[in-house]
Design a protein around this motif. Structure first.
Motif, mmCIF file in Angstrom:
data_model
loop_
_atom_site.group_PDB
_atom_site.id
_atom_site.type_symbol
_atom_site.label_atom_id
_atom_site.label_comp_id
_atom_site.label_asym_id
_atom_site.label_seq_id
_atom_site.Cartn_x
_atom_site.Cartn_y
_atom_site.Cartn_z
ATOM 1 N N GLN A 284 0.913 -1.252 0.098
ATOM 2 C CA GLN A 284 -0.192 -0.290 0.032
ATOM 3 C C GLN A 284 0.851 1.748 0.122
ATOM 4 N N ALA A 288 -2.573 5.434 -1.163
ATOM 5 C CA ALA A 288 -3.357 4.518 -1.879
ATOM 6 C C ALA A 288 -4.268 3.306 -1.596
ATOM 7 N N ARG A 289 -4.915 2.780 -2.257
ATOM 8 C CA ARG A 289 -5.763 1.559 -1.349
ATOM 9 C C ARG A 289 -4.294 0.152 -1.545
ATOM 10 N N ARG A 290 -4.835 -0.633 -0.749
ATOM 11 C CA ARG A 290 -4.254 -1.966 -0.222
ATOM 12 C C ARG A 290 -3.999 -2.740 -2.059
ATOM 13 N N MET A 291 -2.870 -3.119 -2.974
ATOM 14 C CA MET A 291 -3.340 -3.929 -3.656
ATOM 15 C C MET A 291 -1.855 -4.319 -4.136
ATOM 16 N N TYR A 296 0.646 -2.461 -8.443
ATOM 17 C CA TYR A 296 1.301 -0.903 -8.510
ATOM 18 C C TYR A 296 2.631 -0.651 -9.252
#
Length: 313
Positions: A284, A288-291, A296
């Motif tokens: 993360q 931003a969001r977790r991905m 990313y």
């Protein structure tokens, strides 16, 4: 028995429900006061309060349970027994003296190991293969009272603090029901703890999630699991800002601690540690969001040779 239940987070909810479903007379649920939560800082009830309200259990909320007015309110309930689970406050001797049958606590470790407020996190951070739950009689110390019952739980390889908390909460509720059944039959024995074997760890703080790349990849992978969901494992990027690491595993390899060995949209990312490499599969970035790490990196390239967390050395 007239029981006063004391608990705050989600871990304690199954224990409260076990008391209610077992037909016990829960005369009050005592929780921490509502706290600001979310972007709007809106006052939010803790999970135990929410569950108690749904089941029609009167709720008391004390900023400090050891204050004179709190003690008086508890005494007025004329309880036979206190039951606690992750309440979050230390009970004074004046509080402990109220119920004639004492105070039974549900603790998320195999006491005397992992005393303290964050046993689930620390057993994962330290790479334990086994943990469990203990019911104990609370005394004036911190998790030092006599052991009543214990139940072992094997830790799964990819277990996080979040998933382990859910499993131990259910196991603790079952153990509590068994404990009170034996207490009612008069068949419950008390075993003093061996204090020489005790281990104690502190409450988690954000700084505990900082990755020290001089440690081994195995140690860091355990940290990632142990601080998920809070505070999360994190390091700093070369351009500044904190990068959180949510899923990672240890791999063979070597490089300077904190050195990015590869980073691409296919494999994800690997960072050298004091021993081995940490393969990062979910992260993360700031804001931003977790991905997935690979997703990313397709939009935010990082180069081999970049250094993470350099200020930590």
């Amino acid at each position: 028995m007239r029981i006063v239940f004391m608990g705050t987070p989600a871990f304690a909810v199954p224990s409260l429900l076990a008391l209610l479903d077992g037909g016990h007379d829960v005369v009050s649920a005592v929780t921490q006061p509502d706290r600001p939560s979310g972007r709007g800082n809106k006052l939010t009830a803790c999970p135990v309060k929410a569950a108690a309200v749904l089941r029609g259990v009167p709720v008391l909320q004390f900023e400090r349970v050891r204050r004179r007015e709190s003690v008086a309110a508890l005494r007025a309930l004329s309880p036979d027994l206190f039951v606690t689970a992750a309440f979050g406050q230390i009970l004074s001797e004046s509080v402990l003296a109220i119920p004639p049958l004492g105070t039974v606590n549900v603790h998320a470790s195999l006491l005397p190991a992992y005393r303290g407020p964050a046993p689930i996190n620390w057993c994962l951070i330290e790479g334990a293969a086994m943990t469990g739950v203990t019911t104990m009689m609370t005394d004036a110390g911190i998790d030092t009272g006599d052991i009543l019952l214990r139940r072992e739980i094997a830790i799964e390889p990819a277990e996080t603090a979040g998933s382990l908390t859910e499993r131990l909460a259910l196991a603790g509720a079952d153990l509590l029901a068994e404990t009170l059944e034996k207490l009612a039959r008069g068949s419950l024995s008390r075993v003093p703890q061996d204090h020489a074997k005790a281990t104690r760890h502190p409450m988690l703080a954000k700084e505990h999630g900082r990755i020290d790349w001089t440690r081994s990849a195995v140690n860091i992978a355990n940290l990632v699991r142990g601080v998920d969901p809070w505070p999360g494992a994190w390091t700093t990027l070369p351009a500044g800002g904190a990068l959180k690491v949510w899923r990672a595993s240890a791999r063979e390899g070597h490089g300077a601690p904190g050195e990015v060995m590869y980073a691409d949209g296919k494999r994800g990312m690997a960072v050298a540690c004091g021993e081995g490499l940490l393969a990062i599969t979910e992260l993360q970035a700031p804001g931003a969001r977790r991905m997935a790490a690979a997703d990313y990196l397709r939009g935010h390239p990082m180069r081999a040779g970049d250094m993470l967390g350099v200020e930590a050395h």
